[in-house]
Design a protein around this motif. Sequence first.
Motif, PDB file in Angstrom:
ATOM      1  N   VAL A   3      -7.424 -13.352 -14.036  1.00  0.00           N
ATOM      2  CA  VAL A   3      -6.329 -12.387 -13.921  1.00  0.00           C
ATOM      3  C   VAL A   3      -5.775 -12.092 -15.302  1.00  0.00           C
ATOM      4  O   VAL A   3      -5.487 -13.012 -16.070  1.00  0.00           O
ATOM      5  CB  VAL A   3      -5.195 -12.959 -13.032  1.00  0.00           C
ATOM      6  CG1 VAL A   3      -4.075 -11.942 -12.870  1.00  0.00           C
ATOM      7  CG2 VAL A   3      -5.738 -13.385 -11.686  1.00  0.00           C
ATOM      8  N   SER A   5      -3.381  -8.885 -17.705  1.00  0.00           N
ATOM      9  CA  SER A   5      -2.716  -7.583 -17.757  1.00  0.00           C
ATOM     10  C   SER A   5      -3.501  -6.560 -18.571  1.00  0.00           C
ATOM     11  O   SER A   5      -3.236  -5.369 -18.493  1.00  0.00           O
ATOM     12  CB  SER A   5      -1.302  -7.733 -18.332  1.00  0.00           C
ATOM     13  OG  SER A   5      -1.366  -8.320 -19.612  1.00  0.00           O
ATOM     14  N   ARG A  46      -9.619  -9.429 -12.319  1.00  0.00           N
ATOM     15  CA  ARG A  46      -8.446  -8.707 -11.826  1.00  0.00           C
ATOM     16  C   ARG A  46      -7.740  -8.143 -13.054  1.00  0.00           C
ATOM     17  O   ARG A  46      -6.809  -8.760 -13.591  1.00  0.00           O
ATOM     18  CB  ARG A  46      -7.528  -9.642 -11.029  1.00  0.00           C
ATOM     19  CG  ARG A  46      -8.195 -10.270  -9.811  1.00  0.00           C
ATOM     20  CD  ARG A  46      -8.489  -9.268  -8.705  1.00  0.00           C
ATOM     21  NE  ARG A  46      -7.274  -8.733  -8.131  1.00  0.00           N
ATOM     22  CZ  ARG A  46      -6.627  -9.264  -7.107  1.00  0.00           C
ATOM     23  NH1 ARG A  46      -7.091 -10.367  -6.531  1.00  0.00           N
ATOM     24  NH2 ARG A  46      -5.530  -8.712  -6.649  1.00  0.00           N
ATOM     25  N   CYS A  49      -3.526  -6.582 -14.205  1.00  0.00           N
ATOM     26  CA  CYS A  49      -2.801  -7.314 -13.163  1.00  0.00           C
ATOM     27  C   CYS A  49      -1.914  -8.367 -13.841  1.00  0.00           C
ATOM     28  O   CYS A  49      -2.397  -9.155 -14.651  1.00  0.00           O
ATOM     29  CB  CYS A  49      -3.825  -7.980 -12.252  1.00  0.00           C
ATOM     30  SG  CYS A  49      -3.152  -8.734 -10.788  1.00  0.00           S
ATOM     31  N   VAL A  51       0.812 -11.554 -13.359  1.00  0.00           N
ATOM     32  CA  VAL A  51       1.352 -12.574 -12.463  1.00  0.00           C
ATOM     33  C   VAL A  51       2.851 -12.651 -12.670  1.00  0.00           C
ATOM     34  O   VAL A  51       3.331 -12.797 -13.798  1.00  0.00           O
ATOM     35  CB  VAL A  51       0.691 -13.944 -12.734  1.00  0.00           C
ATOM     36  CG1 VAL A  51       1.350 -15.038 -11.900  1.00  0.00           C
ATOM     37  CG2 VAL A  51      -0.805 -13.885 -12.455  1.00  0.00           C
ATOM     38  N   LEU A  63       1.850 -11.705  -7.507  1.00  0.00           N
ATOM     39  CA  LEU A  63       1.561 -10.630  -8.453  1.00  0.00           C
ATOM     40  C   LEU A  63       2.730  -9.661  -8.573  1.00  0.00           C
ATOM     41  O   LEU A  63       3.435  -9.395  -7.588  1.00  0.00           O
ATOM     42  CB  LEU A  63       0.302  -9.879  -8.022  1.00  0.00           C
ATOM     43  CG  LEU A  63      -0.942 -10.752  -7.827  1.00  0.00           C
ATOM     44  CD1 LEU A  63      -2.119  -9.894  -7.383  1.00  0.00           C
ATOM     45  CD2 LEU A  63      -1.272 -11.521  -9.094  1.00  0.00           C
ATOM     46  N   THR A  68      -0.719 -11.653  -3.330  1.00  0.00           N
ATOM     47  CA  THR A  68      -0.874 -13.006  -3.868  1.00  0.00           C
ATOM     48  C   THR A  68      -2.353 -13.312  -4.070  1.00  0.00           C
ATOM     49  O   THR A  68      -3.224 -12.650  -3.498  1.00  0.00           O
ATOM     50  CB  THR A  68      -0.270 -14.052  -2.914  1.00  0.00           C
ATOM     51  OG1 THR A  68      -0.963 -13.989  -1.664  1.00  0.00           O
ATOM     52  CG2 THR A  68       1.220 -13.832  -2.714  1.00  0.00           C
TER      53      THR A  68
END
Length: 200
Positions: A3, A5, A46, A49, A51, A63, A68
Amino acid sequence: TLVGSDAYPPYARPPLSKQLLAGAITHEKTFLRPASYYPEAEIDLRLGCTVAAIDRAAQRLELEAGGTIPYDRLLLTTGARARQLTLPGGKGPRVFYLRDIDDALALRERLQEGVTLAVIGAGFIGLEVAATARKRGAQVIVLELAPQPLGRVAAPEIGAFLGTLHRQKGVELRTGVKVTSIEDMGDRQRIAIDGAEPVF
């Protein structure tokens, strides 16, 4: 599941201030693996994205955009963020920070023959950006609070050597100067310096 960003798959960051900023490579050339690698390796990317929270009791990530992700084991590899200027004007539309691919591409768009670029900070990244900008034909002024470049990370002799090298390549290097504000004047930026004439 990986995950992040960032909008891109994992990539090398050193080329951002050099080859990518110079236009010598495309951003895809910074990728550590081709896109096909991740599904083959059973890695669910991901991207884009963020968290928002970790629910350790339920073993799940919450998220920011909703939803989730459950986990059995969690590894935090957050890295670092670019240090933002805390002075007035430090978040203006023509103030750039260099942390990711999009930052490098946005800055590269502006680096053209005859443009003047002021770089605040003569650390490794600042000096690399200055050198790359000079190669692209920009006029470059580097403003550094310390008495010489790389003052916090290298021996004085190394900082002095690199300072001399940058000056020989046409970089205007000013050391021992404290930037107090940045003001957008419409067609240019005004950088105020404590006890000295501003830089335009």
